[in-house]
Design an enzyme around this catalytic site. Structure first.
Site, PDB file in Angstrom:
ATOM      1  N   ASP A  95       3.122   1.673  -6.782  1.00 40.39           N
ATOM      2  CA  ASP A  95       4.612   1.469  -7.495  1.00 40.39           C
ATOM      3  C   ASP A  95       5.916   1.238  -6.584  1.00 40.39           C
ATOM      4  OD1 ASP A  95       5.322   3.819  -6.013  1.00 40.39           O
ATOM      5  OD2 ASP A  95       6.627   5.023  -7.941  1.00 40.39           O
ATOM      6  N   SER A  96       5.314   0.755  -5.861  1.00 44.34           N
ATOM      7  CA  SER A  96       6.361  -0.374  -4.040  1.00 44.34           C
ATOM      8  C   SER A  96       6.847  -1.586  -5.078  1.00 44.34           C
ATOM      9  CB  SER A  96       5.443   0.071  -2.964  1.00 44.34           C
ATOM     10  OG  SER A  96       4.045  -0.017  -3.156  1.00 44.34           O
TER      11      SER A  96
ATOM     12  N   ASP B 152      -0.826   3.116 -10.111  1.00 38.93           N
ATOM     13  CA  ASP B 152       0.442   4.392  -9.373  1.00 38.93           C
ATOM     14  C   ASP B 152       1.277   4.857 -11.187  1.00 38.93           C
ATOM     15  OD1 ASP B 152       1.231   5.828  -7.430  1.00 38.93           O
ATOM     16  OD2 ASP B 152       2.168   4.270  -6.412  1.00 38.93           O
TER      17      ASP B 152
ATOM     18  N   LYS C  63      -2.126   7.947  -8.941  1.00 39.88           N
ATOM     19  CA  LYS C  63      -1.892   8.497  -8.125  1.00 39.88           C
ATOM     20  C   LYS C  63      -1.000   9.215  -8.919  1.00 39.88           C
ATOM     21  CE  LYS C  63      -0.253   6.474  -4.141  1.00 39.88           C
ATOM     22  NZ  LYS C  63       1.283   6.925  -4.792  1.00 39.88           N
TER      23      LYS C  63
ATOM     24  N   GLU D  13       2.587  11.990  -7.585  1.00 40.68           N
ATOM     25  CA  GLU D  13       3.509  12.563  -6.747  1.00 40.68           C
ATOM     26  C   GLU D  13       3.684  14.244  -6.995  1.00 40.68           C
ATOM     27  OE1 GLU D  13       7.024   9.942  -6.014  1.00 40.68           O
ATOM     28  OE2 GLU D  13       5.758   7.989  -5.144  1.00 40.68           O
TER      29      GLU D  13
ATOM     30  N   GLU E 221       2.446  10.871   3.348  1.00 40.75           N
ATOM     31  CA  GLU E 221       3.323  10.294   3.707  1.00 40.75           C
ATOM     32  C   GLU E 221       4.100  10.974   4.680  1.00 40.75           C
ATOM     33  OE1 GLU E 221       5.164   7.108   0.425  1.00 40.75           O
ATOM     34  OE2 GLU E 221       6.044   6.217   2.202  1.00 40.75           O
TER      35      GLU E 221
HETATM   36  O1  KIV Z   1       3.273   2.698  -3.509  1.00 41.56           O
HETATM   37  C1  KIV Z   1       2.725   2.534  -3.046  1.00 41.56           C
HETATM   38  O2  KIV Z   1       3.124   1.266  -2.486  1.00 41.56           O
HETATM   39  C2  KIV Z   1       3.040   4.151  -2.509  1.00 41.56           C
HETATM   40  C3  KIV Z   1       1.961   3.837  -1.137  1.00 41.56           C
HETATM   41  C4  KIV Z   1       3.160   3.640  -0.221  1.00 41.56           C
HETATM   42  C5  KIV Z   1       1.024   4.989  -0.607  1.00 41.56           C
HETATM   43  O3  KIV Z   1       2.503   4.751  -3.334  1.00 41.56           O
END
Ligand code: KIV
Length: 254
Positions: free
Chosen positions: A41-42, A80, A108, A110, A171
């Site tokens: 989600d970056s 994510d 994934k 958090e 992280e």
């Molecule tokens: O969203 C992302 O890119 C991440 C990584 C920084 C692990 O969660």
């Protein structure tokens, strides 16, 4: 990559993970056979230019997961769960299934070991994430520097392991804590700013390619300077067009 193979790499072979958000990047990663592609989600920051990943929607994650899958037909892809999509549990399951339908092999989340457990019980492969949690962090600083916070992160990582996660992202934590967690859980740890003792490493692809001129976080190693190269190339194109040198005969039809 099978989940069982990924898990068996713990302690034996470093796991490589990189983000991708688009078809072309996914093609490169498929070709070089990275172990794991993360549709992170970056993308909210690097693709959409948001300050926070809280602005990322399920719709965005679905579209980008589909694009990455089109470019990487056989790679192992983790997507994510965006902010607000992973609670309550039934809503999380509905959204996880949408991401799997878009081409992800796993999702994934958090923190949230209870949600991870529910998803695993419902046959979703889950990657955990502890330490700095960008969706809810008030500022992007190293976590787990004092013993209370280090213990909290270790406890969370153990809970995610117990919940059935197949790997856990660590992280922005001190290397020593990364080492302790790696030795304390049964599944691979994948670090980003978590030191060299993790079972694998992940970075944002835009960061390692140097796509942003003045962005130099300590944990990122730049393997290319695409910002400089792109700026130079586009300036040359502008110069050629203004000078009437492009298109020339080579780039024109008879
Ligand atoms: O969203 C992302 O890119 C991440 C990584 C920084 C692990 O969660």
């Amino acid at each position: 990559m099978e989940i069982s193979r990924l898990k068996s790499m713990k302690g034996l072979q470093a796991i490589t993970m990189i983000t991708a958000y688009d078809f072309n990047t996914a093609q490169i990663l498929e070709e070089i056979q990275i172990d794991v592609i993360l549709v992170g989600d970056s993308l909210g920051n690097v693709v959409y230019g948001f300050e926070s990943t809280q602005n990322v929607t399920m719709e965005m994650m679905i579209r980008h997961t589909e694009a990455v899958r089109r470019g990487a037909l056989t790679s192992f892809i983790v997507a994510d769960m965006p902010y607000g999509s992973d609670e309550p549990e039934a809503f999380a399951l509905e959204n996880a299934r949408k991401l799997m339908g878009a081409g992800a092999d796993a999702i994934k989340i958090e923190g949230k070991a209870d949600v991870a457990k529910y998803l695993v019980e419902n046959k979703i492969h889950v990657m955990g994430h502890v330490g700095l949690l960008p969706q809810t962090a008030s500022d992007m600083k190293v976590q787990g520097k004092d013993s209370a916070s280090a213990n909290h992160i270790l406890t969370e990582a153990k809970a995610l392991d117990k919940a059935g996660c197949f790997a856990v992202v660590l992280e922005m934590i001190p290397s020593e804590l990364g080492d302790t967690i790696t030795k304390s859980i049964s599944v691979p740890t994948i670090g980003i700013g978590a030191g060299k003792f993790c079972d694998g490493q992940v970075l944002v692809v835009n960061d390692i390619l140097g796509m942003v001129e003045n962005f130099h976080p300590k944990f990122v190693k730049r393997y290319a300077e695409l910002n400089n190269n792109a700026t130079k190339a586009i300036k040359e194109y502008i110069r050629d067009v203004k000078a009437g040198e492009f298109p020339d005969d080579e780039h024109s039809f008879d």
